[in-house]
Design an enzyme around this catalytic site. Sequence first.
Site, short mmCIF file in Angstrom:
data_model
loop_
_atom_site.label_atom_id
_atom_site.label_comp_id
_atom_site.label_asym_id
_atom_site.label_seq_id
_atom_site.Cartn_x
_atom_site.Cartn_y
_atom_site.Cartn_z
CB SER A 153 26.32 59.88 39.48
OG SER A 153 25.20 60.31 38.84
CG HIS A 205 23.28 62.42 44.04
ND1 HIS A 205 23.26 61.12 44.48
CD2 HIS A 205 23.28 62.34 42.69
CE1 HIS A 205 23.26 60.30 43.45
NE2 HIS A 205 23.25 61.01 42.35
CD GLU A 207 22.62 60.04 48.14
OE1 GLU A 207 22.59 58.91 48.63
OE2 GLU A 207 23.35 60.32 47.17
CG ASN A 239 24.67 56.51 42.76
OD1 ASN A 239 23.59 55.94 42.62
ND2 ASN A 239 24.97 57.64 42.17
C1 LIG Z 1 30.57 46.91 35.99
C2 LIG Z 1 30.34 48.28 36.54
C3 LIG Z 1 29.05 48.79 36.10
C4 LIG Z 1 28.90 50.09 36.69
C5 LIG Z 1 27.57 50.47 36.39
C6 LIG Z 1 27.46 51.86 36.77
C7 LIG Z 1 26.05 52.04 37.08
C8 LIG Z 1 25.78 53.45 37.27
C9 LIG Z 1 24.46 53.51 37.91
C10 LIG Z 1 24.34 54.68 38.80
C11 LIG Z 1 23.71 55.77 38.04
C12 LIG Z 1 23.68 56.95 38.82
C13 LIG Z 1 22.31 57.45 38.92
C14 LIG Z 1 22.22 58.28 40.12
O1 LIG Z 1 23.14 59.02 40.44
C15 LIG Z 1 21.07 58.21 40.99
C16 LIG Z 1 19.78 57.73 40.38
O2 LIG Z 1 18.97 58.49 39.94
S1 LIG Z 1 19.56 56.09 40.40
C17 LIG Z 1 17.98 55.88 39.70
C18 LIG Z 1 16.92 56.03 40.72
N1 LIG Z 1 15.64 55.82 40.09
C19 LIG Z 1 15.00 54.65 40.12
O3 LIG Z 1 15.47 53.71 40.73
C20 LIG Z 1 13.71 54.60 39.35
C21 LIG Z 1 13.01 53.33 39.56
N2 LIG Z 1 11.76 53.32 38.80
C22 LIG Z 1 10.61 53.83 39.27
O4 LIG Z 1 10.52 54.32 40.38
C23 LIG Z 1 9.43 53.72 38.34
O5 LIG Z 1 9.69 52.72 37.41
C24 LIG Z 1 9.10 55.07 37.60
C25 LIG Z 1 8.54 56.08 38.60
C26 LIG Z 1 10.31 55.65 36.89
C27 LIG Z 1 8.04 54.81 36.52
O6 LIG Z 1 7.01 54.12 37.11
P1 LIG Z 1 6.11 53.09 36.27
O7 LIG Z 1 5.01 52.63 37.16
O8 LIG Z 1 7.00 52.08 35.67
O9 LIG Z 1 5.58 53.95 35.07
P2 LIG Z 1 4.44 55.03 35.02
O10 LIG Z 1 4.69 55.74 33.73
O11 LIG Z 1 3.12 54.39 35.23
O12 LIG Z 1 4.75 56.07 36.19
C28 LIG Z 1 4.38 55.85 37.55
C29 LIG Z 1 3.87 57.14 38.13
O13 LIG Z 1 4.91 58.13 38.11
C30 LIG Z 1 4.49 59.23 37.30
N3 LIG Z 1 5.64 59.70 36.54
C31 LIG Z 1 6.61 58.95 36.00
N4 LIG Z 1 7.52 59.73 35.45
C32 LIG Z 1 7.11 61.02 35.63
C33 LIG Z 1 7.65 62.27 35.29
N5 LIG Z 1 8.80 62.40 34.65
N6 LIG Z 1 6.95 63.38 35.66
C34 LIG Z 1 5.79 63.28 36.32
N7 LIG Z 1 5.24 62.11 36.69
C35 LIG Z 1 5.88 61.00 36.34
C36 LIG Z 1 3.41 58.69 36.42
O14 LIG Z 1 2.52 59.69 36.02
C37 LIG Z 1 2.74 57.65 37.31
O15 LIG Z 1 1.85 58.28 38.19
P3 LIG Z 1 0.49 57.55 38.60
O16 LIG Z 1 -0.05 58.38 39.72
O17 LIG Z 1 0.85 56.16 39.05
O18 LIG Z 1 -0.30 57.58 37.36
N1 LIG Z 2 21.14 60.16 34.60
C1 LIG Z 2 20.90 59.93 35.90
O1 LIG Z 2 20.08 59.07 36.24
C2 LIG Z 2 21.57 60.76 36.94
C3 LIG Z 2 22.62 61.60 36.62
N2 LIG Z 2 23.22 62.36 37.60
C4 LIG Z 2 24.31 63.28 37.28
O2 LIG Z 2 23.74 64.45 36.71
C5 LIG Z 2 24.64 65.01 35.73
C6 LIG Z 2 23.93 65.13 34.40
O3 LIG Z 2 23.46 63.86 34.01
P1 LIG Z 2 22.28 63.71 32.92
O4 LIG Z 2 21.29 64.79 33.11
O5 LIG Z 2 21.86 62.31 32.97
O6 LIG Z 2 23.09 63.97 31.57
P2 LIG Z 2 22.55 64.46 30.15
O7 LIG Z 2 23.55 64.00 29.17
O8 LIG Z 2 21.13 64.11 29.98
O9 LIG Z 2 22.64 66.06 30.29
C7 LIG Z 2 23.83 66.76 30.39
C8 LIG Z 2 23.65 68.10 29.68
O10 LIG Z 2 24.74 68.95 29.97
C9 LIG Z 2 24.98 69.75 28.81
N3 LIG Z 2 26.32 70.29 28.92
C10 LIG Z 2 27.49 69.64 28.76
N4 LIG Z 2 28.52 70.47 29.02
C11 LIG Z 2 27.98 71.67 29.37
C12 LIG Z 2 28.53 72.93 29.77
N5 LIG Z 2 29.83 73.12 29.85
N6 LIG Z 2 27.67 73.94 30.05
C13 LIG Z 2 26.33 73.76 29.96
N7 LIG Z 2 25.75 72.58 29.58
C14 LIG Z 2 26.58 71.55 29.31
C15 LIG Z 2 24.76 68.80 27.66
O11 LIG Z 2 24.47 69.51 26.46
C16 LIG Z 2 23.58 67.96 28.15
O12 LIG Z 2 22.36 68.50 27.74
C17 LIG Z 2 25.87 64.10 35.73
O13 LIG Z 2 26.81 64.61 36.62
C18 LIG Z 2 25.31 62.77 36.25
O14 LIG Z 2 26.28 61.96 36.84
C19 LIG Z 2 22.79 62.34 38.91
C20 LIG Z 2 21.72 61.55 39.27
C21 LIG Z 2 21.06 60.66 38.32
#
Ligand SMILES: CCCCCCCCCCCCCC(=O)CC(=O)SCCNC(=O)CCNC(=O)[C@H](O)C(C)(C)COP(=O)(O)OP(=O)(O)OC[C@H]1O[C@@H](n2cnc3c(N)ncnc32)[C@H](O)[C@@H]1OP(=O)(O)O
Ligand SMILES: NC(=O)C1=CN([C@@H]2O[C@H](COP(=O)(O)OP(=O)(O)OC[C@H]3O[C@@H](n4cnc5c(N)ncnc54)[C@H](O)[C@@H]3O)[C@@H](O)[C@H]2O)C=CC1
Length: 310
Positions: free
Chosen positions: A143, A164, A176, A214
Site C-alpha cells: 500500500s 495494488h 493499480e 493512496n
Molecule cells: C495521520 C496519518 C494517518 C494515516 C492513515 C493511514 C491510512 C491508511 C489508509 C490507506 C490504507 C491502504 C489501503 C489500500 O492500499 C487501498 C484500499 O483498499 S483503500 C480501501 C478501498 N475500499 C473502499 O473504499 C471500500 C468502500 N466501501 C464500499 O465500497 C462498500 O461499503 C462495500 C462494498 C465494502 C460494502 O458495501 P455495503 O453496501 O456497505 O455493504 P453490503 O454488505 O450490502 O455489500 C454491498 C454489495 O457488495 C457485495 N459484497 C461486499 N463484500 C463482498 C465480498 N467480500 N465478496 C462478495 N461480495 C461482497 C455484497 O454482496 C453487496 O452486493 P449487492 O449486490 O448489493 O447485494
Molecule cells: N488492508 C487493506 O485494505 C489493504 C492492504 N494492502 C497491502 O496488502 C498487504 C497485506 O495486507 P492485509 O491483507 O491487510 O494484511 P493481513 O494482516 O490481513 O494479512 C497478512 C498475512 O500475511 C501473513 N504473513 C506474514 N508474514 C508472512 C511471510 N513471511 N510469509 C507468508 N505469510 C506471511 C500473515 O500471517 C497474515 O495472514 C500489505 O502490504 C498491505 O499494505 C493493499 C491494499 C489494501
Amino acid sequence: MNQFGVIVRSFSNSAAVNSAIKNVTIIGGGLMGSGIAQVTAQAGQNVTLVDVNSDILAKSQKSINNSLGRIAKKIYKDNPQEGEKFAREASERIKTATDPVAAVKDTDLVIEAIVENLDVKHALFQKLDNAAPAHTIFASNTSSLSINDISSVVKRKDRFGGLHFFNPVPVMRLLEVVRGGETTDSTFDTMMQWGKSIGKTCVACKDTPGFIVNRLLVPYMAEALRLLERGDASARDIDIAMKLGAGYPMGPIELLDYVGLDTTKFILDGWNKNYPDQPLFKPIPILNKLVAEGKLGVKTGEGFYKYDKK
Ligand SMILES: CCCCCCCCCCCCCC(=O)CC(=O)SCCNC(=O)CCNC(=O)[C@H](O)C(C)(C)COP(=O)(O)OP(=O)(O)OC[C@H]1O[C@@H](n2cnc3c(N)ncnc32)[C@H](O)[C@@H]1OP(=O)(O)O
Ligand SMILES: NC(=O)C1=CN([C@@H]2O[C@H](COP(=O)(O)OP(=O)(O)OC[C@H]3O[C@@H](n4cnc5c(N)ncnc54)[C@H](O)[C@@H]3O)[C@@H](O)[C@H]2O)C=CC1
C-alpha cells in the site's frame, strides 16, 4: 466477462482476455491475499495461497467460500445449480500451503500480500528469488512502500512490479499496475494483461509514494483522524458527514477499521520514518492504543467501532 472477472457461459468467449499467466502463487492469506486468490481462481487460473499460519489459511478458505457464494447468487440468480458449480470449481482451483519456497517452484506469477514491513518483505523475496523459475514475475501488493525498495534485494528487477488491489478485492474493480525503475515493457504488459484477465480495470502508475489512490486517500484519512484527535467531531459524525455530504460509501474512520488498524499503523510508522518532517505522519496515540489492545478493526471484532464476530 462480467465485473467479477467471471466468464459467464452464455457470454461469447471472445469477451475473455487471455493471459500468459496460468499458475499464480499468492503469499499472505490475510484480508488481501484471500481476495486476490479468489478473483484469480474465478478467472480460471490455478492458485496456491501461502501463509505462515495454517489457522489463517483455514479462515481464508471459509471467507473465500462465503464470498464466492454471494457472487454466485448474484451472477446465476436464475440458475442456482450453475452458481453452485461455479463456486465449487473456483474454490477447488485454490490450493493452500505454508512453505513459500516450495510453492513457487512451478509458478508464472508471485503476488506478495504479507505484512507492510520492508524487512519482512525483503526476507521473503530473497528466498523466493532463488527458488522460482527464471520466467516468473514477482509483484507486491504493498500500500505504501516503494516497489524499487522492495525489489532491491532480488536479481530479477526486470521482472518485478506492483499489483495494488483494493479492499474488498472481489468487489473493488480497480487494479493499480506499478512500473518499477527496472521493470521491462514486456513484464509491465504481462501484468496489465493479467489484470484484465481477472476482470479488473487497470491503471498504470510509476513508483511514486502512495501510487494514485493512496496518495489522495491517505491525507484525507489522516485529516479525519486529526479532527477526531482534536475532539472537533465524533467518529460517528465524521463518518456520517462524509457519507451523506460527499457521497462516499464508507466514512474515513469506518474505512480505517475495514483496512485494519495494524496495517494502518505499519503504513503510518513507515511514512513517519521516511518523512520525519511531515507533521501529517506523526504517531496517533489513539491508533497506537487500539493496536496495542489487539483492537485491529473489523477483522478482530473491534477497532474504532464494535462489530459482530462472524
Ligand atoms: C495521520 C496519518 C494517518 C494515516 C492513515 C493511514 C491510512 C491508511 C489508509 C490507506 C490504507 C491502504 C489501503 C489500500 O492500499 C487501498 C484500499 O483498499 S483503500 C480501501 C478501498 N475500499 C473502499 O473504499 C471500500 C468502500 N466501501 C464500499 O465500497 C462498500 O461499503 C462495500 C462494498 C465494502 C460494502 O458495501 P455495503 O453496501 O456497505 O455493504 P453490503 O454488505 O450490502 O455489500 C454491498 C454489495 O457488495 C457485495 N459484497 C461486499 N463484500 C463482498 C465480498 N467480500 N465478496 C462478495 N461480495 C461482497 C455484497 O454482496 C453487496 O452486493 P449487492 O449486490 O448489493 O447485494
Ligand atoms: N488492508 C487493506 O485494505 C489493504 C492492504 N494492502 C497491502 O496488502 C498487504 C497485506 O495486507 P492485509 O491483507 O491487510 O494484511 P493481513 O494482516 O490481513 O494479512 C497478512 C498475512 O500475511 C501473513 N504473513 C506474514 N508474514 C508472512 C511471510 N513471511 N510469509 C507468508 N505469510 C506471511 C500473515 O500471517 C497474515 O495472514 C500489505 O502490504 C498491505 O499494505 C493493499 C491494499 C489494501
